[in-house]
Design a protein around this motif. Structure first.
Motif, PDB file in Angstrom:
ATOM      1  N   ASP A 191     -76.632   8.262  -7.922  1.00  0.00           N
ATOM      2  CA  ASP A 191     -77.149   8.620  -6.623  1.00  0.00           C
ATOM      3  C   ASP A 191     -78.537   7.939  -6.857  1.00  0.00           C
ATOM      4  OD1 ASP A 191     -78.626   9.194  -4.231  1.00  0.00           O
ATOM      5  OD2 ASP A 191     -78.102  11.288  -4.657  1.00  0.00           O
ATOM      6  N   PRO A 192     -79.072   6.816  -6.016  1.00  0.00           N
ATOM      7  CA  PRO A 192     -80.301   6.251  -6.412  1.00  0.00           C
ATOM      8  C   PRO A 192     -81.360   6.588  -5.418  1.00  0.00           C
ATOM      9  CG  PRO A 192     -78.858   4.663  -5.002  1.00  0.00           C
ATOM     10  CD  PRO A 192     -77.998   6.132  -5.224  1.00  0.00           C
ATOM     11  N   SER A 193     -81.154   7.805  -4.545  1.00  0.00           N
ATOM     12  CA  SER A 193     -82.237   8.368  -3.566  1.00  0.00           C
ATOM     13  C   SER A 193     -83.433   8.541  -3.954  1.00  0.00           C
ATOM     14  CB  SER A 193     -81.454   9.533  -2.947  1.00  0.00           C
ATOM     15  OG  SER A 193     -80.033   9.200  -2.463  1.00  0.00           O
ATOM     16  N   ILE A 228     -84.060  14.219   7.311  1.00  0.00           N
ATOM     17  CA  ILE A 228     -84.429  14.815   6.083  1.00  0.00           C
ATOM     18  C   ILE A 228     -82.969  14.842   5.213  1.00  0.00           C
ATOM     19  CG2 ILE A 228     -85.543  16.778   4.905  1.00  0.00           C
ATOM     20  CD1 ILE A 228     -87.182  15.066   6.860  1.00  0.00           C
ATOM     21  N   GLY A 229     -82.480  13.827   4.719  1.00  0.00           N
ATOM     22  CA  GLY A 229     -81.209  13.783   3.987  1.00  0.00           C
ATOM     23  C   GLY A 229     -81.705  13.468   2.457  1.00  0.00           C
ATOM     24  N   ASN A 230     -80.718  12.879   1.812  1.00  0.00           N
ATOM     25  CA  ASN A 230     -80.821  12.415   0.170  1.00  0.00           C
ATOM     26  C   ASN A 230     -82.330  11.812  -0.031  1.00  0.00           C
ATOM     27  OD1 ASN A 230     -78.497  13.524  -0.550  1.00  0.00           O
ATOM     28  ND2 ASN A 230     -77.651  11.543   0.218  1.00  0.00           N
ATOM     29  N   ASP A 242     -88.761  19.100  16.451  1.00  0.00           N
ATOM     30  CA  ASP A 242     -87.256  18.705  16.894  1.00  0.00           C
ATOM     31  C   ASP A 242     -86.997  17.189  16.850  1.00  0.00           C
ATOM     32  OD1 ASP A 242     -86.132  21.143  17.478  1.00  0.00           O
ATOM     33  OD2 ASP A 242     -86.763  21.008  19.667  1.00  0.00           O
ATOM     34  N   ALA A 243     -85.991  16.833  16.530  1.00  0.00           N
ATOM     35  CA  ALA A 243     -85.544  15.235  16.052  1.00  0.00           C
ATOM     36  C   ALA A 243     -86.207  14.473  17.188  1.00  0.00           C
ATOM     37  CB  ALA A 243     -84.296  15.261  15.817  1.00  0.00           C
ATOM     38  N   GLU A 244     -86.067  15.110  18.586  1.00  0.00           N
ATOM     39  CA  GLU A 244     -86.135  14.291  19.737  1.00  0.00           C
ATOM     40  C   GLU A 244     -87.957  13.971  20.012  1.00  0.00           C
ATOM     41  OE1 GLU A 244     -84.416  17.505  20.966  1.00  0.00           O
ATOM     42  OE2 GLU A 244     -83.321  16.381  19.585  1.00  0.00           O
ATOM     43  N   PRO A 288     -88.782   6.097   9.313  1.00  0.00           N
ATOM     44  CA  PRO A 288     -87.604   6.317   9.635  1.00  0.00           C
ATOM     45  C   PRO A 288     -86.757   6.461   8.370  1.00  0.00           C
ATOM     46  CG  PRO A 288     -88.502   4.579  11.021  1.00  0.00           C
ATOM     47  CD  PRO A 288     -89.230   4.772   9.756  1.00  0.00           C
ATOM     48  N   CYS A 289     -85.898   7.499   8.150  1.00  0.00           N
ATOM     49  CA  CYS A 289     -85.120   7.738   7.038  1.00  0.00           C
ATOM     50  C   CYS A 289     -83.496   8.091   7.519  1.00  0.00           C
ATOM     51  CB  CYS A 289     -85.838   8.607   5.882  1.00  0.00           C
ATOM     52  SG  CYS A 289     -87.105   8.058   5.225  1.00  0.00           S
ATOM     53  N   ALA A 290     -83.129   7.832   8.625  1.00  0.00           N
ATOM     54  CA  ALA A 290     -82.109   8.306   9.131  1.00  0.00           C
ATOM     55  C   ALA A 290     -81.175   7.291   9.450  1.00  0.00           C
ATOM     56  CB  ALA A 290     -82.134   9.261  10.278  1.00  0.00           C
TER      57      ALA A 290
HETATM   58  P1  NAI Z   1     -78.340  10.935   4.335  1.00  0.00           P
HETATM   59  O1  NAI Z   1     -77.116  10.723   5.113  1.00  0.00           O
HETATM   60  O2  NAI Z   1     -78.247  11.725   3.190  1.00  0.00           O
HETATM   61  O3  NAI Z   1     -79.552  11.550   5.359  1.00  0.00           O
HETATM   62  C1  NAI Z   1     -79.663  11.103   6.817  1.00  0.00           C
HETATM   63  C2  NAI Z   1     -80.331  12.278   7.402  1.00  0.00           C
HETATM   64  O4  NAI Z   1     -80.457  11.950   8.736  1.00  0.00           O
HETATM   65  C3  NAI Z   1     -79.248  13.346   7.871  1.00  0.00           C
HETATM   66  O5  NAI Z   1     -79.704  14.623   7.355  1.00  0.00           O
HETATM   67  C4  NAI Z   1     -79.060  13.423   9.237  1.00  0.00           C
HETATM   68  O6  NAI Z   1     -78.722  14.791   9.864  1.00  0.00           O
HETATM   69  C5  NAI Z   1     -80.175  12.787   9.795  1.00  0.00           C
HETATM   70  N1  NAI Z   1     -80.386  12.156  10.988  1.00  0.00           N
HETATM   71  C6  NAI Z   1     -79.430  11.287  11.555  1.00  0.00           C
HETATM   72  N2  NAI Z   1     -79.647  10.776  12.872  1.00  0.00           N
HETATM   73  C7  NAI Z   1     -80.996  11.500  12.956  1.00  0.00           C
HETATM   74  C8  NAI Z   1     -81.988  10.971  13.927  1.00  0.00           C
HETATM   75  N3  NAI Z   1     -81.508  10.494  15.295  1.00  0.00           N
HETATM   76  N4  NAI Z   1     -82.999  11.676  13.908  1.00  0.00           N
HETATM   77  C9  NAI Z   1     -83.316  12.622  12.891  1.00  0.00           C
HETATM   78  N5  NAI Z   1     -82.455  12.917  11.902  1.00  0.00           N
HETATM   79  C10 NAI Z   1     -81.249  12.203  11.962  1.00  0.00           C
HETATM   80  O7  NAI Z   1     -78.786   9.471   4.204  1.00  0.00           O
HETATM   81  P2  NAI Z   1     -79.681   8.746   2.930  1.00  0.00           P
HETATM   82  O8  NAI Z   1     -78.922   8.695   1.727  1.00  0.00           O
HETATM   83  O9  NAI Z   1     -81.053  10.238   3.066  1.00  0.00           O
HETATM   84  O10 NAI Z   1     -80.322   7.540   3.675  1.00  0.00           O
HETATM   85  C11 NAI Z   1     -81.150   7.490   4.726  1.00  0.00           C
HETATM   86  C12 NAI Z   1     -81.354   6.305   5.135  1.00  0.00           C
HETATM   87  O11 NAI Z   1     -81.644   5.182   4.365  1.00  0.00           O
HETATM   88  C13 NAI Z   1     -80.070   5.504   5.538  1.00  0.00           C
HETATM   89  O12 NAI Z   1     -79.934   4.825   6.775  1.00  0.00           O
HETATM   90  C14 NAI Z   1     -79.497   5.017   4.499  1.00  0.00           C
HETATM   91  O13 NAI Z   1     -78.594   3.526   4.744  1.00  0.00           O
HETATM   92  C15 NAI Z   1     -81.067   4.161   4.031  1.00  0.00           C
HETATM   93  N6  NAI Z   1     -80.937   3.930   2.455  1.00  0.00           N
HETATM   94  C16 NAI Z   1     -80.513   4.604   1.659  1.00  0.00           C
HETATM   95  C17 NAI Z   1     -80.750   4.502   0.184  1.00  0.00           C
HETATM   96  C18 NAI Z   1     -80.473   5.544  -0.708  1.00  0.00           C
HETATM   97  O14 NAI Z   1     -80.767   5.426  -1.939  1.00  0.00           O
HETATM   98  N7  NAI Z   1     -79.918   6.842  -0.457  1.00  0.00           N
HETATM   99  C19 NAI Z   1     -80.916   3.021  -0.157  1.00  0.00           C
HETATM  100  C20 NAI Z   1     -81.415   2.191   0.907  1.00  0.00           C
HETATM  101  C21 NAI Z   1     -81.247   2.478   2.026  1.00  0.00           C
END
Ligand code: NAI
Length: 351
Positions: free
Chosen positions: A144-146, A180-182, A221-223, A235-237
């Motif tokens: 997991d490279p997050s 606020i994901g990975n 809130d997200a909105e 932006p990280c979603a």
């Molecule tokens: P993740 O799926 O773990 O987290 C995404 C989060 O965004 C989730 O908690 C989700 O509920 C939330 N979300 C979705 N739509 C939303 C909105 N409209 N407003 C607020 N929150 C919202 O994904 P992860 O791994 O954290 O990746 C985030 C982004 O970064 C993705 O687009 C991914 O493609 C990109 N990315 C990730 C990398 C990685 O190492 N994980 C590497 C390069 C790009």
């Protein structure tokens, strides 16, 4: 009845996009329908996400595949990595149709490409799924490279902030993190340590609140997030955050995030550049994860990966300089840098 739009003009489309290989695969026993796109292997074997999604048509899937795989090529080239870009799309619903048989069939398809396709999990697949692919012969990365991605985003923010306020310190800088994901959670943690004033938002409000409490930051809130007055929006979603509609709401000075394709279209890129908001191209800022994966393939330790992730700030500075000298948007400049590197390697390959 086959979808005529897919077959018609595929080769000319590949020529136009510079795509090396497009593979359509089906396996009646498991129900597999997949499209594998190997965009470019000039710099090395292509790394590609394995995405499982119920695309509404084959045409939609192919279009997504061409875009995703090319974005991966650009990301690797801009980050100075010896990797190409690819993607594998499995046309299925991960919730309803994912099975060991479907994954094994996907792995068998990728096993025939293992000299030039390295699979990583993506939307709809997990690192455990990749192990099933590996057992069927596919070449994979499992890590997991997050955390590397989040570190690269912080380095990018420092470079951008220096261009705005002549300081690389993020202390007191107001950063709004969407998703606020990975990556987002790690980013919030790193920014809190840097002393930034962080606001976190996720469609899962409870998740945002839990992480906000953990790191002593605010949650909204997200909105509300796009309307928030802040220094850096992150932006990280999902992609397409900046559109003709949303751009009017933005009250930030810079955008630096992890999501892919943050800016919806070239038209929006131009508008964003004119708005005075500094945009750090996502395929430069979010390359930390890819650097971490290449590091895994090379068998290097995490310190080496971290050292290379920290070089991202220099790459962002180079993009800003190229924008100033060569003109266009920051995205144009980053593309020029990536394409130059590919061109140089192609010349070397043919001489
Ligand atoms: P993740 O799926 O773990 O987290 C995404 C989060 O965004 C989730 O908690 C989700 O509920 C939330 N979300 C979705 N739509 C939303 C909105 N409209 N407003 C607020 N929150 C919202 O994904 P992860 O791994 O954290 O990746 C985030 C982004 O970064 C993705 O687009 C991914 O493609 C990109 N990315 C990730 C990398 C990685 O190492 N994980 C590497 C390069 C790009």
């Amino acid at each position: 009845m086959p979808d005529q739009r897919v077959a018609d003009g595929v080769l000319s489309r590949m020529v136009a996009t510079g795509t090396e290989e497009l593979i359509f695969a089906s396996d009646p026993d498991s129900g597999l329908q997949a499209i594998v796109v190997i965009d470019d292997t000039t710099l090395g074997p292509a790394l590609g996400g394995v995405r499982m999604h119920p695309y509404s048509s084959e045409h939609e899937a192919m279009t997504a595949g061409l875009r995703l795989s090319h974005a991966m090529t650009m990301k690797a080239a801009a980050a100075g990595l010896d990797l190409g870009g690819a993607t594998a799309l499995v046309l299925a619903s991960p919730d309803k149709e994912k099975s060991e048989a479907l994954l094994t069939a996907t792995g068998r398809v990728l096993s025939g490409l293992s000299d030039r396709f390295i699979a990583v999990n993506d939307v709809g697949t997990t690192s455990e799924d990749m192990l099933v692919l590996q057992r069927a012969g596919a070449r994979i990365c499992t890590r997991d490279p997050s955390s590397f991605t989040a570190e690269g985003v912080v380095e990018s923010m420092k470079a951008i902030w220096k261009s705005i306020e002549a300081s690389t310190s993020l202390k007191g800088v107001r950063v709004a993190v969407q998703g606020i994901g990975n990556v987002g959670e790690r980013l919030v943690g790193l920014l809190a340590t840097e002393g930034a004033v962080v606001t976190a938002a996720d469609v899962d409000r409870r998740r945002a609140e839990t992480v906000a409490t953990k790191y002593g930051v605010m949650a909204v809130d997200a909105e509300e997030l796009l309307d928030l007055e802040c220094d850096i929006l992150s932006p990280c979603a999902m992609g397409s955050v900046v559109t003709f509609e949303s751009i009017r709401r933005l009250r930030c000075r810079a955008i630096v995030g992890a999501a892919n394709n943050i800016v919806e279209s070239p038209g929006v890129e131009d508008l964003l550049a004119k708005s005075g908001i500094v945009y750090a191209p996502d395929f430069v800022t979010n390359a930390g994860g890819l650097i971490g994966l290449e590091n895994e393939l090379l068998g290097n330790d995490d310190d080496e990966a971290r050292r290379r992730v920290h070089e991202i700030s220099g790459r962002v500075r180079a993009v800003l300089e190229e924008t100033e000298h060569g003109g266009g948007t920051t995205i144009d400049a980053a593309r020029r840098i990536a394409l130059d590197r590919l061109r140089m390697h192609r010349v070397r390959r043919h001489t």
